[in-house]
Design a protein around this motif. Structure first.
Motif, mmCIF file in Angstrom:
data_model
loop_
_atom_site.group_PDB
_atom_site.id
_atom_site.type_symbol
_atom_site.label_atom_id
_atom_site.label_comp_id
_atom_site.label_asym_id
_atom_site.label_seq_id
_atom_site.Cartn_x
_atom_site.Cartn_y
_atom_site.Cartn_z
ATOM 1 N N ALA A 26 1.160 -0.886 -0.043
ATOM 2 C CA ALA A 26 -0.187 0.157 0.034
ATOM 3 C C ALA A 26 0.875 1.544 -0.140
ATOM 4 O O ALA A 26 0.210 2.478 -0.878
ATOM 5 C CB ALA A 26 -0.715 0.062 0.858
ATOM 6 N N TRP A 27 1.979 1.426 0.604
ATOM 7 C CA TRP A 27 2.766 2.707 0.786
ATOM 8 C C TRP A 27 3.236 3.069 -0.468
ATOM 9 O O TRP A 27 3.539 3.207 -1.218
ATOM 10 C CB TRP A 27 4.127 2.161 2.330
ATOM 11 N N LYS A 28 3.918 1.628 -1.445
ATOM 12 C CA LYS A 28 4.810 1.523 -2.312
ATOM 13 C C LYS A 28 3.605 2.148 -3.440
ATOM 14 O O LYS A 28 3.617 3.183 -4.071
ATOM 15 C CB LYS A 28 4.862 0.057 -2.994
ATOM 16 N N LYS A 29 2.325 1.908 -3.136
ATOM 17 C CA LYS A 29 1.193 2.096 -4.325
ATOM 18 C C LYS A 29 0.709 4.092 -3.943
ATOM 19 O O LYS A 29 1.131 4.223 -4.799
ATOM 20 C CB LYS A 29 0.075 1.908 -4.822
ATOM 21 N N ALA A 30 1.007 3.922 -3.330
ATOM 22 C CA ALA A 30 1.057 5.615 -2.200
ATOM 23 C C ALA A 30 1.902 5.765 -3.335
ATOM 24 O O ALA A 30 1.448 7.235 -3.901
ATOM 25 C CB ALA A 30 0.338 5.376 -0.497
ATOM 26 N N LYS A 31 2.834 5.633 -3.248
ATOM 27 C CA LYS A 31 4.151 6.705 -3.189
ATOM 28 C C LYS A 31 4.564 6.633 -5.154
ATOM 29 O O LYS A 31 4.338 7.680 -5.527
ATOM 30 C CB LYS A 31 5.366 6.062 -3.159
ATOM 31 N N ARG A 32 3.926 5.749 -5.869
ATOM 32 C CA ARG A 32 3.997 5.468 -7.049
ATOM 33 C C ARG A 32 3.053 6.719 -7.749
ATOM 34 O O ARG A 32 2.809 7.588 -8.392
ATOM 35 C CB ARG A 32 3.471 4.506 -7.205
ATOM 36 N N ASP A 33 1.300 6.103 -6.758
ATOM 37 C CA ASP A 33 -0.067 7.895 -7.726
ATOM 38 C C ASP A 33 0.930 8.875 -7.293
ATOM 39 O O ASP A 33 0.867 9.820 -7.865
ATOM 40 C CB ASP A 33 -1.060 7.262 -6.567
ATOM 41 N N LYS A 34 2.112 9.461 -5.898
ATOM 42 C CA LYS A 34 2.307 11.035 -5.711
ATOM 43 C C LYS A 34 2.998 11.143 -6.777
ATOM 44 O O LYS A 34 2.859 12.065 -7.586
ATOM 45 C CB LYS A 34 2.809 10.445 -3.964
ATOM 46 N N LYS A 35 4.603 10.350 -7.640
ATOM 47 C CA LYS A 35 4.971 10.327 -7.782
ATOM 48 C C LYS A 35 3.970 10.837 -9.873
ATOM 49 O O LYS A 35 4.686 12.147 -10.295
ATOM 50 C CB LYS A 35 5.761 9.560 -8.271
ATOM 51 N N ARG A 36 3.811 10.109 -9.392
ATOM 52 C CA ARG A 36 2.931 9.844 -11.370
ATOM 53 C C ARG A 36 1.754 11.459 -11.670
ATOM 54 O O ARG A 36 2.226 11.857 -12.396
ATOM 55 C CB ARG A 36 1.687 8.850 -10.758
ATOM 56 N N ASP A 37 1.443 11.598 -9.891
ATOM 57 C CA ASP A 37 0.475 13.467 -9.890
ATOM 58 C C ASP A 37 1.229 13.986 -9.834
ATOM 59 O O ASP A 37 1.186 15.319 -10.386
ATOM 60 C CB ASP A 37 -0.539 13.085 -8.411
ATOM 61 N N PHE A 38 2.661 14.199 -9.042
ATOM 62 C CA PHE A 38 3.588 15.163 -9.179
ATOM 63 C C PHE A 38 3.771 15.214 -10.726
ATOM 64 O O PHE A 38 4.108 16.855 -11.381
ATOM 65 C CB PHE A 38 4.971 15.011 -8.442
ATOM 66 N N THR A 39 4.387 14.523 -11.453
ATOM 67 C CA THR A 39 4.557 14.712 -13.435
ATOM 68 C C THR A 39 3.732 15.184 -13.791
ATOM 69 O O THR A 39 3.921 15.700 -14.202
ATOM 70 C CB THR A 39 5.318 13.214 -13.169
ATOM 71 N N ARG A 40 2.452 14.489 -13.741
ATOM 72 C CA ARG A 40 1.636 14.858 -14.227
ATOM 73 C C ARG A 40 1.187 16.596 -13.982
ATOM 74 O O ARG A 40 1.302 17.411 -15.604
ATOM 75 C CB ARG A 40 -0.123 14.934 -13.861
ATOM 76 N N LYS A 41 0.959 17.262 -12.810
ATOM 77 C CA LYS A 41 0.827 18.590 -12.874
ATOM 78 C C LYS A 41 2.411 19.307 -12.930
ATOM 79 O O LYS A 41 2.112 20.216 -13.878
ATOM 80 C CB LYS A 41 0.785 18.584 -11.240
ATOM 81 N N GLN A 42 3.505 18.904 -13.199
ATOM 82 C CA GLN A 42 4.849 19.323 -13.819
ATOM 83 C C GLN A 42 5.267 19.506 -15.367
ATOM 84 O O GLN A 42 5.305 20.495 -15.756
ATOM 85 C CB GLN A 42 6.225 18.458 -13.096
ATOM 86 N N GLN A 43 3.726 18.735 -15.552
ATOM 87 C CA GLN A 43 4.090 19.225 -17.213
ATOM 88 C C GLN A 43 2.804 20.012 -18.044
ATOM 89 O O GLN A 43 2.856 19.315 -19.211
ATOM 90 C CB GLN A 43 4.030 17.182 -18.162
ATOM 91 N N LEU A 44 2.168 20.515 -16.836
ATOM 92 C CA LEU A 44 1.163 21.541 -17.578
ATOM 93 C C LEU A 44 1.906 22.733 -17.811
ATOM 94 O O LEU A 44 2.677 23.322 -17.870
ATOM 95 C CB LEU A 44 0.285 21.253 -15.530
ATOM 96 N N SER A 45 1.305 22.430 -18.861
ATOM 97 C CA SER A 45 1.645 23.791 -19.312
ATOM 98 C C SER A 45 1.464 25.475 -18.207
ATOM 99 O O SER A 45 0.767 25.388 -17.085
ATOM 100 C CB SER A 45 1.026 24.615 -20.300
ATOM 101 N N TYR A 46 2.487 26.416 -18.763
ATOM 102 C CA TYR A 46 2.212 27.999 -17.528
ATOM 103 C C TYR A 46 1.024 28.038 -17.096
ATOM 104 O O TYR A 46 0.475 28.468 -16.132
ATOM 105 C CB TYR A 46 3.445 28.091 -17.792
ATOM 106 N N GLU A 47 0.026 28.638 -18.456
ATOM 107 C CA GLU A 47 -1.185 28.923 -18.386
ATOM 108 C C GLU A 47 -2.126 28.249 -17.419
ATOM 109 O O GLU A 47 -2.768 29.237 -16.377
ATOM 110 C CB GLU A 47 -1.901 29.140 -20.150
ATOM 111 N N ARG A 48 -2.135 27.116 -17.548
ATOM 112 C CA ARG A 48 -3.130 25.487 -17.281
ATOM 113 C C ARG A 48 -1.993 25.887 -15.557
ATOM 114 O O ARG A 48 -3.503 25.457 -14.606
ATOM 115 C CB ARG A 48 -2.582 24.519 -17.813
ATOM 116 N N LYS A 49 -0.845 25.584 -15.174
ATOM 117 C CA LYS A 49 -0.722 25.658 -13.750
ATOM 118 C C LYS A 49 -1.344 27.186 -12.909
ATOM 119 O O LYS A 49 -1.962 27.074 -12.303
ATOM 120 C CB LYS A 49 0.712 25.770 -13.964
ATOM 121 N N LEU A 50 -1.429 28.151 -13.864
ATOM 122 C CA LEU A 50 -1.865 29.466 -13.318
ATOM 123 C C LEU A 50 -3.633 29.293 -13.158
ATOM 124 O O LEU A 50 -4.195 30.201 -12.201
ATOM 125 C CB LEU A 50 -1.160 30.485 -14.859
#
Length: 89
Positions: A26-50
């Motif tokens: 469960a801990w490993k899955k949660a860590k993978r999910d957080k990494k995936r979410d972080f990467t997804r947010k990181q790849q957003l355009s500046y306009e979308r982040k704003l």
């Protein structure tokens, strides 16, 4: 109850070796999910982040206003021109 689950997480935020396999999984899955979410947010355009940060700031502002509180919202690294006009509603 306090201290009952100390074996699950060490100070370095890793699952302890003594933790049951289902907890480790469960801990490993949660860590993978957080990494995936972080990467997804990181790849957003500046306009979308704003836009995303603006929505979060508005939601917070409106919640504080509905509770009768004043608040200050600071979002590092973003210039938000709407701030001068007012964020709420």
């Amino acid at each position: 109850m306090e201290g009952q689950f100390e074996f699950l997480v060490e100070k370095n935020e890793c699952v302890a070796d003594e933790a049951p396999d289902f907890v480790k999984d469960a801990w490993k899955k949660a860590k993978r999910d957080k990494k995936r979410d972080f990467t997804r947010k990181q790849q957003l355009s500046y306009e979308r982040k704003l836009e995303r940060q603006t929505d979060i700031a508005r939601e917070f502002y409106n919640e504080m206003k509905s509770r009768g509180y004043n608040c200050h919202i600071s979002v590092g690294g973003f210039f938000m021109p709407w701030w001068q006009k007012g964020v709420g509603d």
